[in-house]
Write a protein that holds these residues in place. Structure first.
Motif, PDB file in Angstrom:
ATOM      1  N   LEU A   8       1.367  30.208  -3.288  1.00 39.13           N
ATOM      2  CA  LEU A   8       0.114  30.794  -2.382  1.00 39.13           C
ATOM      3  C   LEU A   8      -1.204  29.932  -1.900  1.00 39.13           C
ATOM      4  CD1 LEU A   8       0.915  33.519  -4.951  1.00 39.13           C
ATOM      5  CD2 LEU A   8       1.423  33.181  -2.513  1.00 39.13           C
ATOM      6  N   LYS A   9      -1.491  28.875  -2.259  1.00 37.05           N
ATOM      7  CA  LYS A   9      -2.895  28.122  -1.810  1.00 37.05           C
ATOM      8  C   LYS A   9      -2.440  27.459  -0.665  1.00 37.05           C
ATOM      9  CE  LYS A   9      -4.687  28.113  -6.723  1.00 37.05           C
ATOM     10  NZ  LYS A   9      -5.364  27.326  -7.436  1.00 37.05           N
ATOM     11  N   GLY A  10      -1.351  27.350  -0.393  1.00 35.07           N
ATOM     12  CA  GLY A  10      -0.970  26.551   0.790  1.00 35.07           C
ATOM     13  C   GLY A  10      -1.110  25.026   0.773  1.00 35.07           C
ATOM     14  N   LYS A  11      -1.584  24.502  -0.561  1.00 36.68           N
ATOM     15  CA  LYS A  11      -2.076  23.177  -0.712  1.00 36.68           C
ATOM     16  C   LYS A  11      -0.737  22.383  -0.687  1.00 36.68           C
ATOM     17  CE  LYS A  11      -6.627  23.956  -2.948  1.00 36.68           C
ATOM     18  NZ  LYS A  11      -7.282  23.595  -1.526  1.00 36.68           N
ATOM     19  N   GLU A  12      -0.881  21.168   0.574  1.00 42.50           N
ATOM     20  CA  GLU A  12       0.941  20.776   0.050  1.00 42.50           C
ATOM     21  C   GLU A  12      -0.202  19.372   0.340  1.00 42.50           C
ATOM     22  OE1 GLU A  12       3.681  22.003   2.582  1.00 42.50           O
ATOM     23  OE2 GLU A  12       3.469  24.058   1.853  1.00 42.50           O
ATOM     24  N   VAL A  22       1.079  -1.218   0.122  1.00 38.93           N
ATOM     25  CA  VAL A  22      -0.373   0.293  -0.023  1.00 38.93           C
ATOM     26  C   VAL A  22       1.106   1.238  -0.317  1.00 38.93           C
ATOM     27  CG1 VAL A  22       0.154   0.127   2.653  1.00 38.93           C
ATOM     28  CG2 VAL A  22      -1.664   0.789   1.382  1.00 38.93           C
ATOM     29  N   SER A  23       0.859   2.138  -0.785  1.00 36.01           N
ATOM     30  CA  SER A  23       1.449   3.013  -0.486  1.00 36.01           C
ATOM     31  C   SER A  23      -0.087   4.602   0.070  1.00 36.01           C
ATOM     32  CB  SER A  23       1.685   4.065  -1.705  1.00 36.01           C
ATOM     33  OG  SER A  23       0.340   4.400  -2.942  1.00 36.01           O
ATOM     34  N   GLY A  24       0.430   5.847   0.223  1.00 37.36           N
ATOM     35  CA  GLY A  24      -0.634   6.140   0.909  1.00 37.36           C
ATOM     36  C   GLY A  24      -0.343   8.593   1.142  1.00 37.36           C
ATOM     37  N   LEU A  25      -0.881   9.311   0.322  1.00 39.51           N
ATOM     38  CA  LEU A  25      -0.425   9.975   0.413  1.00 39.51           C
ATOM     39  C   LEU A  25      -1.795  11.231   1.257  1.00 39.51           C
ATOM     40  CD1 LEU A  25       1.582  12.672  -1.435  1.00 39.51           C
ATOM     41  CD2 LEU A  25      -0.349  12.320  -3.033  1.00 39.51           C
ATOM     42  N   SER A  26      -1.290  11.722   2.184  1.00 36.96           N
ATOM     43  CA  SER A  26      -2.260  13.192   2.992  1.00 36.96           C
ATOM     44  C   SER A  26      -2.420  14.484   2.260  1.00 36.96           C
ATOM     45  CB  SER A  26      -1.409  12.987   4.374  1.00 36.96           C
ATOM     46  OG  SER A  26      -2.196  10.958   5.122  1.00 36.96           O
ATOM     47  N   PHE A  27      -2.998  15.068   2.290  1.00 31.69           N
ATOM     48  CA  PHE A  27      -3.071  16.260   1.910  1.00 31.69           C
ATOM     49  C   PHE A  27      -3.251  17.327   2.787  1.00 31.69           C
ATOM     50  CE2 PHE A  27      -4.232  13.668  -2.736  1.00 31.69           C
ATOM     51  CZ  PHE A  27      -3.080  14.031  -3.034  1.00 31.69           C
ATOM     52  N   PHE A  28      -3.484  18.478   2.227  1.00 27.07           N
ATOM     53  CA  PHE A  28      -3.350  19.348   4.338  1.00 27.07           C
ATOM     54  C   PHE A  28      -3.081  20.585   3.417  1.00 27.07           C
ATOM     55  CE2 PHE A  28       1.235  18.420   4.745  1.00 27.07           C
ATOM     56  CZ  PHE A  28       1.975  19.501   4.756  1.00 27.07           C
ATOM     57  N   THR A  29      -3.599  22.003   3.600  1.00 27.10           N
ATOM     58  CA  THR A  29      -3.658  23.150   3.494  1.00 27.10           C
ATOM     59  C   THR A  29      -2.937  23.970   4.762  1.00 27.10           C
ATOM     60  OG1 THR A  29      -5.471  22.830   2.049  1.00 27.10           O
ATOM     61  CG2 THR A  29      -4.951  25.184   2.836  1.00 27.10           C
ATOM     62  N   ARG A  30      -1.939  24.583   3.960  1.00 27.79           N
ATOM     63  CA  ARG A  30      -1.432  25.931   5.464  1.00 27.79           C
ATOM     64  C   ARG A  30      -1.357  26.799   4.758  1.00 27.79           C
ATOM     65  NH1 ARG A  30       5.517  24.456   5.311  1.00 27.79           N
ATOM     66  NH2 ARG A  30       5.582  26.381   5.432  1.00 27.79           N
ATOM     67  N   PRO A  31      -0.657  27.876   5.784  1.00 27.53           N
ATOM     68  CA  PRO A  31      -1.215  29.010   5.920  1.00 27.53           C
ATOM     69  C   PRO A  31      -0.107  29.424   4.409  1.00 27.53           C
ATOM     70  CG  PRO A  31      -0.905  29.216   7.914  1.00 27.53           C
ATOM     71  CD  PRO A  31      -0.483  27.816   6.815  1.00 27.53           C
ATOM     72  N   PRO A  32      -1.220  30.657   3.073  1.00 27.57           N
ATOM     73  CA  PRO A  32      -0.018  30.513   2.065  1.00 27.57           C
ATOM     74  C   PRO A  32       1.413  30.841   2.401  1.00 27.57           C
ATOM     75  CG  PRO A  32      -2.361  31.067   1.917  1.00 27.57           C
ATOM     76  CD  PRO A  32      -2.266  31.182   3.041  1.00 27.57           C
ATOM     77  N   TYR A  33       2.219  30.986   1.273  1.00 28.40           N
ATOM     78  CA  TYR A  33       3.794  31.891   1.405  1.00 28.40           C
ATOM     79  C   TYR A  33       3.903  32.054   0.175  1.00 28.40           C
ATOM     80  CZ  TYR A  33       5.011  26.695   1.039  1.00 28.40           C
ATOM     81  OH  TYR A  33       5.158  25.074   0.617  1.00 28.40           O
ATOM     82  N   LEU A  34       4.796  32.575  -0.325  1.00 30.25           N
ATOM     83  CA  LEU A  34       5.200  33.153  -1.680  1.00 30.25           C
ATOM     84  C   LEU A  34       5.524  31.817  -2.419  1.00 30.25           C
ATOM     85  CD1 LEU A  34       7.490  36.247  -1.091  1.00 30.25           C
ATOM     86  CD2 LEU A  34       5.486  36.432  -2.390  1.00 30.25           C
ATOM     87  N   GLU A  35       5.992  30.514  -2.291  1.00 32.21           N
ATOM     88  CA  GLU A  35       6.158  29.811  -2.989  1.00 32.21           C
ATOM     89  C   GLU A  35       5.240  28.688  -3.675  1.00 32.21           C
ATOM     90  OE1 GLU A  35       8.837  29.866  -0.318  1.00 32.21           O
ATOM     91  OE2 GLU A  35       9.890  31.638  -1.549  1.00 32.21           O
TER      92      GLU A  35
END
Length: 94
Positions: A87-91, A72-85
């Motif tokens: 701007l959407k904060g999605k990681e 199995v593999s897994g990828l968790s998505f989260f949003t943090r406050p935007p920064y210049l690199e």
């Protein structure tokens, strides 16, 4: 003759198999030491996976040998406050 595995995006019906492999890993690295700890991790992981998969916050791919999940593999998505690199904060983290 090479053995063939089926790779597919995990769905909610795969949750128990994903949890089983995760628990085995956590036991192997001595993160789970008792049946009580295992039960706690299983219940919390099941709640997390069901909610996160339904919301698209967790994506997994599984390798199956027949109907048995063997990897199995897994990828968790989260949003943090935007920064210049970013701007959407999605990681994401795997």
């Amino acid at each position: 003759m090479a053995h063939t595995y089926k790779i597919e995006k995990a769905v909610l019906s795969d949750v128990k198999g994903i949890i089983s492999l995760r628990v085995e890993l956590l036991k192997e690295v001595n993160e789970i030491k008792t049946q009580e700890e295992e039960k706690t991790v299983v219940e919390a992981t099941e709640r997390y996976l069901k909610e996160a998969m339904e919301k698209g916050e967790f994506v997994s791919f599984v390798a199956k040998d027949g109907e048995e999940i063997v990897s199995v593999s897994g990828l968790s998505f989260f949003t943090r406050p935007p920064y210049l690199e970013n701007l959407k904060g999605k990681e994401a983290i795997f």
